[in-house]
Design an enzyme around this catalytic site. Structure first.
Site, short mmCIF file in Angstrom:
data_model
loop_
_atom_site.label_atom_id
_atom_site.label_comp_id
_atom_site.label_asym_id
_atom_site.label_seq_id
_atom_site.Cartn_x
_atom_site.Cartn_y
_atom_site.Cartn_z
N LYS A 106 43.20 15.82 29.53
CA LYS A 106 42.47 16.85 30.26
C LYS A 106 41.67 17.72 29.29
CE LYS A 106 43.54 20.35 33.84
NZ LYS A 106 44.65 20.94 34.61
N SER A 187 44.24 20.94 39.38
CA SER A 187 43.02 20.90 38.61
C SER A 187 42.92 19.70 37.68
CB SER A 187 42.92 22.19 37.78
OG SER A 187 43.95 22.24 36.80
N SER A 211 48.87 21.33 39.76
CA SER A 211 47.71 20.65 39.19
C SER A 211 48.00 19.30 38.56
CB SER A 211 47.02 21.55 38.17
OG SER A 211 46.40 22.63 38.82
#
Length: 537
Positions: A106, A187, A211
């Site tokens: 990420k 996310s 997330s």
């Protein structure tokens, strides 16, 4: 400006016209469902190399990324890393069971290399830390190739109240693969899509409240949200020191367990890891046993499902999953309610706690940057940059969350913060998952993944989500701006929740359930890459 993905494809996706003679017994796996064991088998037998894997994954990214926008950039050093690891393999040196496998992380996880680490914001474009994030150091040491960075909701979904899951200024809008313009959840949106589509062996996500679990559910993969403190957050852009955690997202429970084995452990740079109660980290891979559900007492907090208002098709599939667990020898204990859930559901306290942590934690993180091109030093300066940079699409994507944090002005060092935090703890502990486990003497509790994530977030307890099924034909299509939030074919997951530090048991139960149901391969995507290893070598 960032280097376009297409330019980075010069990295090495080179198609050879030379005929390749497969060694005997070679079985080249399809990358949409390839496991670590299958990939290692091919590497060991000489069927393909890590260089071949990098080339193939880059080619697959090129096929679909203009649609799903899951990858923000590819590591220019990935090919050199692959060559080095191939040479080590030839010399008989293997760093671990994932040696030579490419993975993507990420983009809020900082790397000390040629890639950007932005949390999706141009405010951090060009920013540098003095070293890799601790988990990146661990991945490299274990022989993983950091292939690139994954798109994600900007600032881990902690900026706007009128944005969309998976959107960031630096990266654009991530979408998932099961229906056109599918909401990928947030996310760790890109991380979910990348693992699902086989654009890398696996990925790393971060979670504050949902997330990892949400994007894993919506991309039909496994997500492990570890206990806060089991994995280091050093040089990862924070929201909340009390809730942030880093975990694996993969296509199988065992592969996720392999990654967790690598990234778990104490780190002097993250004092929360000092709470790890083990002298030796449990063997999460060995926990993957077919009989791991047998004799386990598993609770069902029905009031959570009712108050949240899960759709009938989700509840029906969840109930069928309970039958599978019973058949596997589990003891299902109904109505093990989260006693404070109704109050929690209507409370602003959890939001206020996050605001206070963020207002405090962001300046601390920004103060550790060795390069800070836009001189963002606190939330006020980040907001100022965001509101005045056309690249940040303000006010179409507002800064309401930051406005609230700055307006309240409450930091987590303020005496007024402590009673708020204690209320949060009660929601998650006695009135939530931990109280339920104790009162009913449970090994775990289960919920549909969409409702599982909120209460464990409050006290940093672990969750594992596993594919369960999908919304059926005829499901009403709902939207959030341009994204489809519900509709036919969108995946549904089930989550196993446990006490702090019980990842070993949760992984075992999730593995046994995964092997009994084999739900992941049954779903159909509207898009998936076609390039395979055999096309590249």
């Amino acid at each position: 400006m960032k280097t376009p993905i297409i330019a980075l494809l010069q990295l090495g996706a080179i198609y050879s016209s030379v005929a390749f003679a497969y060694p005997s017994a070679c079985e080249i796996p399809r990358l949409i469902d390839a496991s670590a064991e299958q990939l290692q088998d091919g590497l060991t037998k000489g069927c393909f190399t890590s260089v071949d894997l990098v080339n193939t994954y880059v080619a697959r990214i090129a096929e679909v990324n203009s649609t799903v926008r899951a990858v923000t950039e590819i590591n220019p050093d990935a090919m050199a890393m692959a060559k080095q690891l191939d040479e080590e393999r030839k010399k008989g040196k293997l760093r671990g069971p994932l040696h030579g496998l490419p993975m993507i992380i990420k983009n809020n996880i900082f790397t000390d290399d040629k890639m950007s680490s932005t949390a999706g914001s141009y405010a951090l474009f060009g920013a540098r830390t003095p070293s890799d994030a601790t988990i990146v150091t661990k991945l490299r040491a274990a022989g993983l190739i950091i292939l690139g960075k994954a798109g994600a909701s900007q600032w881990a979904n902690f900026r706007s109240n009128n944005s969309t899951n998976g959107w960031s200024a630096y990266g654009g809008q991530v979408t998932a693969a099961y229906i056109k313009n599918q909401d990928p959840s947030g996310s760790s949106s890109g991380s979910g899509v990348i693992s699902d589509l086989g654009l890398a062996f696996a990925t790393i996500g971060t979670e504050t409240s949902g997330s990892i679990i949400g994007p894993s559910e919506k991309s039909n993969i496994i997500g492990i949200k570890p206990t806060v403190g089991l994995t280091s957050r050093h040089f990862v852009v924070p929201i909340s020191e009390r809730q942030d955690t880093i975990g694996p997202m993969a296509r199988s429970v065992k592969d996720a367990a392999h990654i967790l084995q690598i990234i778990a452990g104490k780190d002097k740079n993250d004092n929360y890891t000092s709470s790890i109660p083990f002298k030796t980290i449990p063997n999460y891979v060995n926990a993957c046993k077919l009989d791991a559900l047998k004799g386990k007492r598993i609770g069902v907090p029905r009031n959570v499902i009712k108050i949240f208002g899960s759709e009938k098709t989700v509840v029906d599939q969840f109930n069928r999953a309970l039958t599978v667990m019973k058949q596997a020898g589990a003891i299902i204990v109904e109505n093990t309610d989260f006693t404070d859930y109704a109050e929690f559901f209507n409370s602003t306290v959890p939001y206020d706690v996050l605001l206070a942590d963020f207002l405090s934690n962001i300046p601390t993180f920004l103060g550790k940057l060795t390069v800070n091109p836009h001189n963002v030093t606190d939330l006020e300066s980040v907001r100022r940059f965001t509101q005045h940079s056309p690249l940040e699409q303000y006010p179409d994507r507002d800064t309401k969350i930051w406005d609230d944090a700055i307006g309240k002005g409450l930091k987590n060092t303020d005496p007024k913060f402590w009673p708020l935090y204690q209320k949060n703890v009660k929601f998650g502990n006695e009135g939530g998952i931990l109280g339920t486990l104790r009162r009913h003497k449970l090994d775990a509790a289960v919920l549909p993944s969409e409702v599982s994530l909120y209460v464990p977030a409050l006290i940093g307890s672990p969750i594992v989500t596993v594919p369960l099924g999908a919304f059926p034909n005829g499901t009403k299509v709902n939207h959030d701006r341009e994204l489809v939030t519900t509709g036919p074919g969108i995946p549904i997951g089930i989550s196993f929740m446990g006490d702090l530090w019980t990842e070993e048991q949760l992984v075992g139960m999730a593995y046994a359930f995964e092997q009994k149901t084999q739900a992941r391969p049954k779903l159909k995507r509207f898009i998936q890459p076609k390039k395979e290893i055999k096309h590249i070598i």
